[in-house]
Scaffold this motif. Sequence first.
Motif, PDB file in Angstrom:
ATOM      1  N   CYS C  52       0.784  -1.156  -0.191  1.00  0.00           N
ATOM      2  CA  CYS C  52      -0.140   0.269   0.100  1.00  0.00           C
ATOM      3  C   CYS C  52       0.526   0.882  -0.274  1.00  0.00           C
ATOM      4  N   ILE C  53       0.535   2.332  -0.774  1.00  0.00           N
ATOM      5  CA  ILE C  53       1.343   3.338  -0.960  1.00  0.00           C
ATOM      6  C   ILE C  53       0.193   4.967  -0.112  1.00  0.00           C
ATOM      7  N   HIS C  54      -0.867   4.496   0.450  1.00  0.00           N
ATOM      8  CA  HIS C  54      -1.832   5.392   1.146  1.00  0.00           C
ATOM      9  C   HIS C  54      -2.097   6.739  -0.063  1.00  0.00           C
ATOM     10  N   CYS C  55      -2.400   6.141  -0.723  1.00  0.00           N
ATOM     11  CA  CYS C  55      -2.813   7.275  -1.590  1.00  0.00           C
ATOM     12  C   CYS C  55      -4.229   7.597  -1.680  1.00  0.00           C
ATOM     13  N   GLN C  56      -5.011   7.159  -1.138  1.00  0.00           N
ATOM     14  CA  GLN C  56      -6.464   6.940  -0.752  1.00  0.00           C
ATOM     15  C   GLN C  56      -7.489   6.811  -1.648  1.00  0.00           C
ATOM     16  N   PHE C  57      -6.982   6.363  -2.755  1.00  0.00           N
ATOM     17  CA  PHE C  57      -7.959   5.886  -3.894  1.00  0.00           C
ATOM     18  C   PHE C  57      -9.213   5.457  -3.653  1.00  0.00           C
ATOM     19  N   CYS C  58      -8.615   4.408  -2.778  1.00  0.00           N
ATOM     20  CA  CYS C  58      -9.472   3.153  -1.853  1.00  0.00           C
ATOM     21  C   CYS C  58     -10.958   4.395  -1.050  1.00  0.00           C
ATOM     22  N   PHE C  74      -4.088   4.330   5.448  1.00  0.00           N
ATOM     23  CA  PHE C  74      -5.147   3.727   5.472  1.00  0.00           C
ATOM     24  C   PHE C  74      -4.830   2.935   6.512  1.00  0.00           C
ATOM     25  N   CYS C  92      -7.321   0.432  -6.853  1.00  0.00           N
ATOM     26  CA  CYS C  92      -6.747   0.604  -5.975  1.00  0.00           C
ATOM     27  C   CYS C  92      -4.661   0.566  -7.076  1.00  0.00           C
ATOM     28  N   PRO C  93      -4.348   1.592  -7.141  1.00  0.00           N
ATOM     29  CA  PRO C  93      -3.429   1.800  -8.124  1.00  0.00           C
ATOM     30  C   PRO C  93      -1.914   0.569  -8.470  1.00  0.00           C
ATOM     31  N   THR C  94      -1.969   0.261  -7.430  1.00  0.00           N
ATOM     32  CA  THR C  94      -0.486  -0.838  -6.674  1.00  0.00           C
ATOM     33  C   THR C  94       0.330  -2.519  -7.620  1.00  0.00           C
ATOM     34  N   LEU C  99      -4.534  -4.260  -2.276  1.00  0.00           N
ATOM     35  CA  LEU C  99      -6.563  -5.107  -1.701  1.00  0.00           C
ATOM     36  C   LEU C  99      -7.212  -6.035  -2.975  1.00  0.00           C
TER      37      LEU C  99
END
Lengths: 317, 406, 124
Positions: C52-58, C74, C92-94, C99
Motif C-alpha cells: 500500500c502507498i496510502h494514496c486514498q483512492f480506495c 489506510f 487500487c493503483p499498486t 486490496l
Amino acid sequence: MSDIKQIKNLKDFSTSVERFQGGHRLCPGCSHSIIVREMLNATDDNICVSTATGCLEVCTAIYPYTSWDLSWIHIGFENAAAAISGTEAMYKALQKKGRPHSDKPTKFVAFGGDGGTYDIGFQSLSGAVERGHDFIYVCLDNEGYMNTGGQRSSSTPIGGATTTSPAGKVSYGEKRLKKDMVQIMAAHGCEFVAQVAPSKWKDLVKKTQRAYQASGPVYINAVSPCPTEWKFAPEKSMEICDLAVDSCVFPLYQIEDGHKVTVTYKPKVKKTVEEYCAAQGRFKHLFRPEFSHVIEDWQKRVDATWEYLLKREEAGI
Amino acid sequence: MANTKANQTRVVWDGNMAAAQALRQAQVDVVAAYPITPSTPIVQNYSQFVADGNANDGEFVMVESEHSAMSACVGASAGGGRVATATSSQGYALMVEVLYQASGMRLPIIMNVVNRALASPLNIHGDHSDMYLGRDAGWINLCAYSPQEVYDLNFIAFKTGEDLNVRLPVAINQDGFLTSHTAEVVEHFSDEDAFGFIGSYVGKNPMLDGENPVTYGAQTEGEWHFEHKMRQNHALVNSLDTIRANFKKYAEFSGREYHPVETYLTDDAEEIIVCMGSVFGTTQITVDQLRASGRKVGLVGIRVWRPFPKEDLAAAIKNAKSIAALDRSCPMGTTGALYNEVAAVLVENGMSKNLLNYIYGLGGRDTTTEHLSGIFSDLKACSDAGKRTKPVVQTINLRGKMLSFY
Amino acid sequence: MTEEHLLKGWEEFEAGAILYSFDGSSHHINNSIQHSVADWRAEKPVFNEEHCIHCQFCWVYCPDTSIISKDKQFDHIDYVHCKGCGICVDVCPTNPKSLVMFTEQTTNDEAIRNWPAKDTKKDA
Ligand code: SF4
Ligand code: SF4
C-alpha cells in the motif's frame, strides 16, 4: 461567508469527518453515494439536505435507520428544490431575527435523480432557482428511473434500453437524445452551473467548493453510473465514469454567470462513443448491424457538442 | 401574557384582510404561498406588509405553485420556526400530497383556506369541496363564519398547532367571497398584545440545529408505519382538549368565546339545523324569525371540523326530534360528510332521531332564509309524523326536476 | 444486528417518525452505522499493507464508507458495512494490488499467504 476547507490532495481529503454513513441500502458499486460523500466532505460547515424520491432517498432513510450525519428531509418526488428553499428561507429569517439555531454557517443542498430533476421535479427546481435561494441542486444522473426498475426518463440517452424503452426486433431503445439540463440551468442565470463525475474527485470537489461559495442557486449535474441498470459489474463504476468523460459523452465543464464556459477536463486521448457503449449492457443491441447507425449518429452529436464547448471556452462568451 | 382582556380597536376588514393581519401580528418566520382566487388578497396583503417593512423580518417565498408552497412550508417548518400560508380550491387540491406530509411529520404549519368549489366544471365561488377533500389529511380544521372569527381563529390556530402536546398543522377555513370578500367590523389587538398571546415558537427537532441533526421523511415499511400513523391520530383526536383550553384562554383575552360546536337556542329546540360556514349567520336569522312565530327551532355550527367534536355535538342535539345536516359539497355517491358525522353521533349515543341531509350552495349558489325555513318545515313534518317523511338527501335552490337520493 | 430491539409501541416513537443521527457524541441507535449489511457480500476485499502507498483512492471511491483511514493512512476495512462491490480493488493503483477480493470463507491470513504476484504484463 465561510472559509473554504483546505483540500490539496486525497490525503488531506481523507481526514474529513464523514457526513454520510455506511449501512445504507444502495446497490453495491452505486455511484450515488460516492458523489454524495465527495460533496458533503468538501465543507466543514453545517449542511441541510433535501432529497427527491429516488434511489438515494429510499436507500438512506429506511426506518429505523438514517445514513445522514446532517439534517435531512424527504417530502416527495417533485419537490426537493421547493423543500430546501423553505429551509433556506427559515435560515435567513432566523438570522435576520437574531435567533439562529446554530452559530455555524449552514449550506443547503438538494439531491435528486434525473427523474426528480429533468422530469417531475423540473418545475420546482426552476422556481427555486429563479427565486434565487442560496442552495446547490445536485442531479445524480443515472439516466433513468432506476429506483422503480429502470424506466426511461428525459435523461435516458439515445439508444439506451430501459424497461419502458426496451430494445426489440424493430426498436433500438430510446429514440431521443437526452435533455441538456446543464444548458437549461445556465439559461436560468445561475451564478454557477457545472457537470461533474465522481471518478474525477478533484474536479468535483473544486466545483463543489465553488458552489458552496456562491451566494445564489447553483446547479450541478453529476454522472452516476448505475451497475444495476446500465448493466456492468459493480467494481467498474469508476471505470465507466472515466469512459463517460474521456469519450466526452459527459464533458466536464462549467458555466459561470449564465455564459462563461470553461472546459475543466480535456481527455488526452478521446475515447469513442462505441467504447463507452461496449462497456455497458444497456447498449448491447446497438452492436447489431441494423442499429449501428445509432452509435455513428450519436458520435457525431458528441463531437459537435464537444467542439461547441471548446469554441465557447475559447471565445470567452 | 396577562389573562386579562386586552384593548381592541374596531376596523372594517374582509376575511382575507383579517387573515393577512393575523399572520403579520403572529410574526410568522416564513410565509410561502401562491395566489389563487378567492384567497389571493391574503397573499397580496401580506406582500404589501413585506414591501412596507411591516412583516417583522419574516421571509416571504413567492413560489411557482401550491405544491411548492406547501413543500416550502414543510421545509421551513422542519427548519425550526413559525410558518403559514393560504390557498383555495384547485391550489388546495395541488397541495394535497404535501398536506399529508406536513401532518405526518407533525409540523405546525398554519394555513388559511378560503373555501371554493373544485372543477370540473370550473367555478371560482364558494363551497366546501376543498375543505372536504383534505379532511383525512391529518390537519386540525377550524371553521370561521365571519372576518372577526377568521382573525380570532388564526391566533387559536398558532397557539394550538404549536403546542408541544399537539404539534399538528392547522387549517382555518372561511367561505370564499361570502366571508373572504365581505367587509365587516373586526376588533383587533395591538401588535404587541396579539403576539403576546401566542408567544414565539422555537420548533421541535429543528433541521437548522447543526449540532443535533435530524432526519425527516424516512420510509416506514410494514413494521413501523401503522404505529406512526396511529400516534399521529392519537395526537389529532386529543388536540380537542388543547383547542378547548385555548378557546377559554382566548375568551379571557378577547371577550369572544368559541366552542368546538357552536349552539344557538338548542336547549329546547325540537328541530335543529347542523351546518358549517357563513350559512350559520343566515340560519341564525331564520331561527329568530321562526322563534318569533313560536317554533322551537335551533342551530348548531361545527367550529372544529377535525378533530370532530363528537361529545359536544351529542350534547347539542340531544333534545331534538329532527335534525338536518347541511353539506356544501357534492357527496358523490353517498350521503354528505357532515350528515355522516351526525348519523355516527346519533348511533354512538343510542339516539333515535329523524335525520335529513341537504346539499346546498355549490359553486356559490345562494342560500336564503326562505330556503332554510323550508328545511325547518321538512323537519317539523318529520317531528309531527314521528318518522322521516322525506328522502335522505335533498338539494336546496337547484333548478330542474326535484332531485333527491335514498 | 436485528431491528427487533428497535420495535416499540406506538406511544414510544418520536412523533413525526423523526430519526436522530447522534446520541450525544456517539451515533444514535437509529444511525445506519449501527446496521450491518455484511450479508450482502459474496466476496470481501482483503488489505495487504506490504504494497500500500496510502494514496486514498480506495477511501474516496468506496460507496459504503467502509475504507477507514486514520491520519492520512489506510487503517482498516469496515466489514460490517462493506458490500463487496470491488471498487476499492479496481481503483487500487499498486502492483500487485494492495486490496484483492477473496471469498468470504477465506481468512485474511490465508488471503495474504495467497496474494497474487506482481503483474509483469501490466508494467510492460
Ligand atoms: S487504493 Fe490501494 S494503495 Fe491506495 S490507499 Fe487504498 S489500498 Fe492503499
Ligand atoms: S468492496 Fe466496495 S464496499 Fe467494500 S470496501 Fe471495497 S469499495 Fe467499499
